[in-house]
Motif scaffolding. Structure first.
Motif, PDB file in Angstrom:
ATOM      1  N   TRP A   1       0.842  -1.199   0.000  1.00 39.87           N
ATOM      2  CA  TRP A   1       0.000   0.000   0.000  1.00 39.87           C
ATOM      3  C   TRP A   1       0.880   1.253   0.000  1.00 39.87           C
ATOM      4  O   TRP A   1       0.630   2.198  -0.748  1.00 39.87           O
ATOM      5  CB  TRP A   1      -0.925  -0.029   1.225  1.00 39.87           C
ATOM      6  CG  TRP A   1      -1.622   1.261   1.492  1.00 39.87           C
ATOM      7  CD1 TRP A   1      -2.645   1.812   0.778  1.00 39.87           C
ATOM      8  CD2 TRP A   1      -1.331   2.170   2.554  1.00 39.87           C
ATOM      9  NE1 TRP A   1      -3.017   3.019   1.341  1.00 39.87           N
ATOM     10  CE2 TRP A   1      -2.218   3.260   2.432  1.00 39.87           C
ATOM     11  CE3 TRP A   1      -0.409   2.169   3.600  1.00 39.87           C
ATOM     12  CZ2 TRP A   1      -2.208   4.337   3.312  1.00 39.87           C
ATOM     13  CZ3 TRP A   1      -0.401   3.239   4.468  1.00 39.87           C
ATOM     14  CH2 TRP A   1      -1.294   4.296   4.319  1.00 39.87           C
ATOM     15  N   LEU A   2       1.947   1.249   0.825  1.00 37.50           N
ATOM     16  CA  LEU A   2       2.837   2.401   0.905  1.00 37.50           C
ATOM     17  C   LEU A   2       3.573   2.633  -0.417  1.00 37.50           C
ATOM     18  O   LEU A   2       3.556   3.739  -0.966  1.00 37.50           O
ATOM     19  CB  LEU A   2       3.852   2.209   2.042  1.00 37.50           C
ATOM     20  CG  LEU A   2       4.912   3.290   2.199  1.00 37.50           C
ATOM     21  CD1 LEU A   2       4.269   4.617   2.589  1.00 37.50           C
ATOM     22  CD2 LEU A   2       5.945   2.871   3.223  1.00 37.50           C
ATOM     23  N   PHE A   3       4.218   1.581  -0.936  1.00 34.49           N
ATOM     24  CA  PHE A   3       5.028   1.746  -2.150  1.00 34.49           C
ATOM     25  C   PHE A   3       4.177   1.929  -3.403  1.00 34.49           C
ATOM     26  O   PHE A   3       4.401   2.854  -4.177  1.00 34.49           O
ATOM     27  CB  PHE A   3       5.968   0.551  -2.337  1.00 34.49           C
ATOM     28  CG  PHE A   3       7.209   0.634  -1.498  1.00 34.49           C
ATOM     29  CD1 PHE A   3       8.296   1.376  -1.915  1.00 34.49           C
ATOM     30  CD2 PHE A   3       7.291  -0.026  -0.287  1.00 34.49           C
ATOM     31  CE1 PHE A   3       9.447   1.459  -1.147  1.00 34.49           C
ATOM     32  CE2 PHE A   3       8.429   0.049   0.499  1.00 34.49           C
ATOM     33  CZ  PHE A   3       9.512   0.795   0.071  1.00 34.49           C
ATOM     34  N   TYR A   4       3.228   1.006  -3.611  1.00 34.94           N
ATOM     35  CA  TYR A   4       2.463   1.022  -4.859  1.00 34.94           C
ATOM     36  C   TYR A   4       1.230   1.919  -4.795  1.00 34.94           C
ATOM     37  O   TYR A   4       0.792   2.429  -5.819  1.00 34.94           O
ATOM     38  CB  TYR A   4       2.062  -0.403  -5.257  1.00 34.94           C
ATOM     39  CG  TYR A   4       3.250  -1.279  -5.561  1.00 34.94           C
ATOM     40  CD1 TYR A   4       3.967  -1.117  -6.743  1.00 34.94           C
ATOM     41  CD2 TYR A   4       3.675  -2.252  -4.664  1.00 34.94           C
ATOM     42  CE1 TYR A   4       5.073  -1.906  -7.031  1.00 34.94           C
ATOM     43  CE2 TYR A   4       4.775  -3.052  -4.933  1.00 34.94           C
ATOM     44  CZ  TYR A   4       5.470  -2.876  -6.111  1.00 34.94           C
ATOM     45  OH  TYR A   4       6.561  -3.658  -6.396  1.00 34.94           O
ATOM     46  N   GLY A   5       0.676   2.105  -3.615  1.00 32.97           N
ATOM     47  CA  GLY A   5      -0.540   2.897  -3.491  1.00 32.97           C
ATOM     48  C   GLY A   5      -0.316   4.357  -3.157  1.00 32.97           C
ATOM     49  O   GLY A   5      -1.196   5.189  -3.362  1.00 32.97           O
TER      50      GLY A   5
END
Length: 131
Positions: A22-26
């Motif tokens: 979620w942090l990296f891709y979102g």
């Protein structure tokens, strides 16, 4: 293999994987990577995939490698992330029309970082839970 270590560290590793994704891709690379359609089934399958990956890494650490420290877990996680990232992205490059090499390279780097963190968490938990 201690089943408790495998299950607890694998589930926590899966949750960490989900949150890092979620942090990296979102958030961080939201404008770089295509975003999936928002639906409850999409999020469920992403979570189940993350949980499976956490259990996979935990199985390697508890059954075969006896990894019980964060530093060893991070190192092993980086190697696992490198190979998984390369595997996944080589197939994407072959099968998805218009797949970009720069995007694939970035994804491999993210895989290394994420799996290193996941591995550190699983390794540290295995050490805390004891043999």
């Amino acid at each position: 293999m201690k089943t408790k270590n495998f299950l607890v560290s694998g589930i926590v590793g899966g949750i960490v994987d989900f949150l890092l994704g979620w942090l990296f891709y979102g958030i961080i690379f939201k404008d770089v990577f295509p975003q999936p359609e928002e639906s409850s089934s999409t999020m469920l399958f992403i979570f189940l995939g993350c949980l499976t990956f956490g259990l996979f890494v935990a199985y390697i650490y508890t059954k075969w490698a006896q990894i019980t420290t964060a530093s060893t877990g991070a190192k092993a996680g980086a190697i696992i992330g490198l190979f998984i990232g390369l595997f996944y992205n080589f197939f994407n490059m072959a099968m998805i029309p218009g797949a970009e090499l720069q995007l694939a390279a970035l994804d491999v780097g993210i895989s290394v970082i994420m799996t290193s963190i996941i591995g550190a968490v699983i390794g540290a938990l295995n050490g805390k839970l004891g043999e």
